[in-house]
Design an enzyme around this catalytic site. Structure first.
Site, mmCIF file in Angstrom:
data_model
loop_
_atom_site.group_PDB
_atom_site.id
_atom_site.type_symbol
_atom_site.label_atom_id
_atom_site.label_comp_id
_atom_site.label_asym_id
_atom_site.label_seq_id
_atom_site.Cartn_x
_atom_site.Cartn_y
_atom_site.Cartn_z
ATOM 1 N N ASP A 67 0.822 -1.210 0.000
ATOM 2 C CA ASP A 67 0.000 0.000 0.000
ATOM 3 C C ASP A 67 0.856 1.261 0.000
ATOM 4 O O ASP A 67 2.073 1.199 0.200
ATOM 5 C CB ASP A 67 -0.955 -0.004 1.208
ATOM 6 N N ASN A 136 -7.257 -3.135 14.332
ATOM 7 C CA ASN A 136 -8.663 -3.364 13.961
ATOM 8 C C ASN A 136 -8.812 -4.513 12.954
ATOM 9 O O ASN A 136 -9.877 -4.709 12.386
ATOM 10 C CB ASN A 136 -9.294 -2.074 13.402
ATOM 11 N N HIS A 138 -7.138 -4.897 10.071
ATOM 12 C CA HIS A 138 -6.916 -4.612 8.647
ATOM 13 C C HIS A 138 -5.623 -5.256 8.144
ATOM 14 O O HIS A 138 -4.684 -5.471 8.909
ATOM 15 C CB HIS A 138 -6.966 -3.105 8.344
ATOM 16 N N GLU A 143 -9.638 -1.977 5.244
ATOM 17 C CA GLU A 143 -10.200 -1.625 6.546
ATOM 18 C C GLU A 143 -11.491 -2.412 6.799
ATOM 19 O O GLU A 143 -12.197 -2.775 5.847
ATOM 20 C CB GLU A 143 -10.533 -0.128 6.569
#
Ligand code: GLP
Length: 244
Positions: A67, A136, A138, A143
């Site tokens: 990313d 979280n 991801h 996400e």
């Protein structure tokens, strides 16, 4: 899922670095998928040390990073490209033309995502994808959401992810981008082999969700349960919530 637990993050990183060095010997043209973040820093340090000892030759390998932020020039602090340059690329013998990266400055970001998918395809696909994980759940910047996206795409970053990346921007939240480009879930799951690294207590809850929870878009990493060759590389704190 295979799970390996190490006493500390350095031992976990050293074990993976040794494996990558062996793979570089056996398959010099290996295509590696690489993450950024705090977690892989010890891995890159170990790989650089192995390279300096003549035990890790990157000259024919290709890399694809997961990313990149939108709107941050590649040479500028804060960009993942710059992070990778400092942590790994500048310290090993990788051919610069073999370093593949998303360009968050591209005029047409959707076309840039398509280009990246084609480039992965042209390279023959990713042989070994190394992943970190967000607290979280991801992976890359996929996400938690009601729906996940299969291919490389633009992402609106959630606040926890922006906060956890703030240190790259001198802790100034105003400078942390709101958008990124990320490989999609199918891009990641099509890698022939996946190793997810998670270290530290802050990852314990999501690691347990990935291993023992259902497969849900609310924990994107839980989709790794569908992959035939995936390994979780944990230190003891990250493994501390695993129910047996
Ligand atoms: C970042 C990256 C992810 C990374 C994750 C965990 O935002 N986009 O690829 O795995 O968050 O980061 P860390 O290793 O610093 O906990």
């Amino acid at each position: 899922m295979n799970i390996s637990i190490f006493d500390n993050e350095k031992l976990a990183a050293a074990a993976l670095a040794r494996r990558i060095a062996v793979r570089l010997k056996d398959q010099p043209r290996i295509v590696l998928g690489l993450p950024t973040g705090r977690t892989p820093v010890p891995l890159y340090r170990e790989l650089v040390a192995l390279h300096k000892r003549g035990e890790a030759d990157f000259s024919r390998a290709h890399t694809f990073n997961l990313d990149e932020f939108v709107g941050v020039p590649p040479g500028q602090p804060g960009s993942y490209r710059r992070f990778m340059q400092e942590q790994l690329f500048a310290c090993v013998n990788i051919d610069p033309s073999h370093i593949h990266f998303l360009n968050g400055m591209a005029d047409d970001l959707d076309a840039e995502c398509d280009r990246y998918e084609q480039e992965i395809h042209r390279a023959g696909g990713i042989d070994l994808q190394v992943l970190g994980i967000g607290t979280n759940g991801h992976i890359g910047f996929n996400e938690p959401a009601r729906e996940l996206i299969a291919r490389t795409h633009r992402v609106q970053l959630l606040e926890p992810s922006r906060k956890s990346n703030a240190s790259l921007f001198g802790g100034d939240m105003d400078r942390v981008p709101r958008e990124a480009l990320s490989m999609g879930m199918a891009t990641i799951l099509q890698a022939r082999e996946v190793v997810l690294m998670a270290t530290g207590k802050s990852k314990a809850r999501c690691v347990n969700g990935v291993v023992n929870g259902g497969i849900t878009t609310r924990v994107p990493a839980s989709f790794l349960q569908l992959h035939p060759r995936v390994e979780l590389l944990l230190d003891t704190p990250a493994a501390s919530s695993l129910s047996s």
